[in-house]
Design a protein around this motif. Sequence first.
Motif, PDB file in Angstrom:
ATOM      1  N   HIS A  65      53.538  52.062  38.817  1.00  0.00           N
ATOM      2  CA  HIS A  65      54.215  53.025  39.687  1.00  0.00           C
ATOM      3  C   HIS A  65      53.544  53.199  41.048  1.00  0.00           C
ATOM      4  O   HIS A  65      54.174  53.731  41.970  1.00  0.00           O
ATOM      5  CB  HIS A  65      54.337  54.365  38.968  1.00  0.00           C
ATOM      6  N   PHE A  66      52.289  52.754  41.172  1.00  0.00           N
ATOM      7  CA  PHE A  66      51.644  52.802  42.478  1.00  0.00           C
ATOM      8  C   PHE A  66      51.460  51.413  43.077  1.00  0.00           C
ATOM      9  O   PHE A  66      50.842  51.265  44.128  1.00  0.00           O
ATOM     10  CB  PHE A  66      50.286  53.509  42.381  1.00  0.00           C
ATOM     11  N   ALA A  67      51.995  50.398  42.387  1.00  0.00           N
ATOM     12  CA  ALA A  67      51.911  49.007  42.858  1.00  0.00           C
ATOM     13  C   ALA A  67      50.467  48.612  43.155  1.00  0.00           C
ATOM     14  O   ALA A  67      50.155  48.014  44.185  1.00  0.00           O
ATOM     15  CB  ALA A  67      52.784  48.799  44.094  1.00  0.00           C
ATOM     16  N   LEU A  68      49.569  48.967  42.233  1.00  0.00           N
ATOM     17  CA  LEU A  68      48.159  48.622  42.354  1.00  0.00           C
ATOM     18  C   LEU A  68      47.841  47.558  41.302  1.00  0.00           C
ATOM     19  O   LEU A  68      48.069  47.769  40.113  1.00  0.00           O
ATOM     20  CB  LEU A  68      47.279  49.853  42.144  1.00  0.00           C
ATOM     21  N   ARG A  69      47.298  46.436  41.729  1.00  0.00           N
ATOM     22  CA  ARG A  69      47.138  45.308  40.821  1.00  0.00           C
ATOM     23  C   ARG A  69      45.860  45.346  39.991  1.00  0.00           C
ATOM     24  O   ARG A  69      45.751  44.660  38.983  1.00  0.00           O
ATOM     25  CB  ARG A  69      47.177  44.002  41.616  1.00  0.00           C
ATOM     26  N   HIS A  70      44.891  46.157  40.415  1.00  0.00           N
ATOM     27  CA  HIS A  70      43.584  46.105  39.770  1.00  0.00           C
ATOM     28  C   HIS A  70      43.141  47.528  39.411  1.00  0.00           C
ATOM     29  O   HIS A  70      42.789  48.325  40.289  1.00  0.00           O
ATOM     30  CB  HIS A  70      42.583  45.431  40.696  1.00  0.00           C
ATOM     31  N   VAL A  71      43.150  47.829  38.111  1.00  0.00           N
ATOM     32  CA  VAL A  71      42.906  49.192  37.626  1.00  0.00           C
ATOM     33  C   VAL A  71      41.912  49.150  36.472  1.00  0.00           C
ATOM     34  O   VAL A  71      41.920  48.220  35.664  1.00  0.00           O
ATOM     35  CB  VAL A  71      44.226  49.856  37.170  1.00  0.00           C
ATOM     36  N   SER A  72      41.052  50.159  36.386  1.00  0.00           N
ATOM     37  CA  SER A  72      40.084  50.242  35.292  1.00  0.00           C
ATOM     38  C   SER A  72      40.035  51.663  34.746  1.00  0.00           C
ATOM     39  O   SER A  72      40.434  52.616  35.424  1.00  0.00           O
ATOM     40  CB  SER A  72      38.684  49.822  35.768  1.00  0.00           C
ATOM     41  N   PHE A  73      39.527  51.808  33.529  1.00  0.00           N
ATOM     42  CA  PHE A  73      39.407  53.109  32.873  1.00  0.00           C
ATOM     43  C   PHE A  73      38.017  53.196  32.253  1.00  0.00           C
ATOM     44  O   PHE A  73      37.723  52.554  31.248  1.00  0.00           O
ATOM     45  CB  PHE A  73      40.489  53.263  31.799  1.00  0.00           C
ATOM     46  N   ALA A  87      32.038  49.336  27.728  1.00  0.00           N
ATOM     47  CA  ALA A  87      33.278  48.642  27.335  1.00  0.00           C
ATOM     48  C   ALA A  87      34.496  49.351  27.921  1.00  0.00           C
ATOM     49  O   ALA A  87      35.364  49.836  27.192  1.00  0.00           O
ATOM     50  CB  ALA A  87      33.378  48.579  25.817  1.00  0.00           C
ATOM     51  N   PRO A  88      34.603  49.408  29.250  1.00  0.00           N
ATOM     52  CA  PRO A  88      35.764  50.055  29.863  1.00  0.00           C
ATOM     53  C   PRO A  88      37.014  49.193  29.699  1.00  0.00           C
ATOM     54  O   PRO A  88      36.922  47.989  29.425  1.00  0.00           O
ATOM     55  CB  PRO A  88      35.364  50.148  31.337  1.00  0.00           C
ATOM     56  N   LEU A  89      38.163  49.821  29.880  1.00  0.00           N
ATOM     57  CA  LEU A  89      39.415  49.076  29.884  1.00  0.00           C
ATOM     58  C   LEU A  89      39.627  48.545  31.296  1.00  0.00           C
ATOM     59  O   LEU A  89      39.520  49.290  32.278  1.00  0.00           O
ATOM     60  CB  LEU A  89      40.576  49.985  29.478  1.00  0.00           C
ATOM     61  N   THR A  90      39.904  47.254  31.420  1.00  0.00           N
ATOM     62  CA  THR A  90      40.061  46.641  32.737  1.00  0.00           C
ATOM     63  C   THR A  90      41.390  45.901  32.826  1.00  0.00           C
ATOM     64  O   THR A  90      41.889  45.374  31.839  1.00  0.00           O
ATOM     65  CB  THR A  90      38.922  45.660  33.027  1.00  0.00           C
ATOM     66  N   THR A  94      39.614  43.614  37.923  1.00  0.00           N
ATOM     67  CA  THR A  94      38.505  44.474  37.505  1.00  0.00           C
ATOM     68  C   THR A  94      37.766  43.875  36.306  1.00  0.00           C
ATOM     69  O   THR A  94      36.575  44.137  36.120  1.00  0.00           O
ATOM     70  CB  THR A  94      38.979  45.900  37.160  1.00  0.00           C
ATOM     71  N   ALA A  95      38.449  43.045  35.501  1.00  0.00           N
ATOM     72  CA  ALA A  95      37.782  42.382  34.383  1.00  0.00           C
ATOM     73  C   ALA A  95      36.729  41.401  34.898  1.00  0.00           C
ATOM     74  O   ALA A  95      35.630  41.303  34.351  1.00  0.00           O
ATOM     75  CB  ALA A  95      38.801  41.657  33.516  1.00  0.00           C
ATOM     76  N   LYS A  96      37.054  40.666  35.968  1.00  0.00           N
ATOM     77  CA  LYS A  96      36.105  39.710  36.545  1.00  0.00           C
ATOM     78  C   LYS A  96      35.021  40.427  37.351  1.00  0.00           C
ATOM     79  O   LYS A  96      33.892  39.934  37.466  1.00  0.00           O
ATOM     80  CB  LYS A  96      36.844  38.715  37.437  1.00  0.00           C
ATOM     81  N   MET A  97      35.354  41.585  37.906  1.00  0.00           N
ATOM     82  CA  MET A  97      34.390  42.357  38.690  1.00  0.00           C
ATOM     83  C   MET A  97      33.340  43.023  37.806  1.00  0.00           C
ATOM     84  O   MET A  97      32.227  43.323  38.248  1.00  0.00           O
ATOM     85  CB  MET A  97      35.120  43.437  39.493  1.00  0.00           C
TER      86      MET A  97
END
Length: 276
Positions: A65-73, A87-90, A94-97
């Motif tokens: 909904h925000f058109a953001l391609r790279h998100v983490s939790f 062990a965050p959700l990526t 963000t997984a490669k970062m």
Amino acid sequence: MTQSTLGDTSGTTPSAKSSSRNRSPFRANLSKADYERAFDILEQCSGAACLPDFKERAVEAISEHFALRHVSFFAGATFHTVFEDSAPLTAGKTAKMLPEYQDRWARYDIFGTPAAMRQLVSSGVSSLDELQAMGQLPAAADAYVRYFLSSTWRMQTAAALRLELSAGHTALLGMFDPEPGKIGASEAATLRLLSQQMSAMARGLPASKPQAALARLSVRQRQVVRLVADGLSNAQIAEILSLAEDSVKKYVTRILTTTGCQSRMELALLARAQRI
């Protein structure tokens, strides 16, 4: 939205407080489309049965909904330990970062600076654009932005959404994008609204899928679980509940499948932890 989200209005008259709320940019920037976007995200997250499910839904909804391609939790017991989540959700890059971030940059994260923490605690959201507009960043945070976000990963937009979890734990949902200006005034205002509403959802969720499954067991299944947790055999449980031993065996098998537990011992430990 609460008064704290809109700024400090202490020392003003009731009419002045009302006027202050009406003038707040966090509310003024919210259009009908912004509210619709917020409601869509909340609806997408509302069916979560446990925190892991909520994390996945939240990351997907924010990204969509925000058109953001790279998100983490990221999540932690305290605000400061959030950045140490092993062990965050990526999603997206963000997984490669993550490996470089954990090895070198976590302690210098711009959203761990005092200015960002004040924003996140008071309003639920902090963005790179807002922090840069306040003035010069601390040297370590500036290096994080210049060398990690910008030079290495080409991220020009960065923002964090703070969520409150159960047991007083905290989460930060990180949002990144190569395109600058993806989190403008209206997006930040919408995210601030979402911070409160998504926190209300997350606080009531069990921490794991097995815990959520325990809550959905029938009365008879919960009786069986309690007796398993007491260390009783199928034969002993059958005698206490006036059931055939084969029926108890079927109950236990079904409960293990439902909760995802691999053994009676795991089920017993889970039941004791949840005081079922």
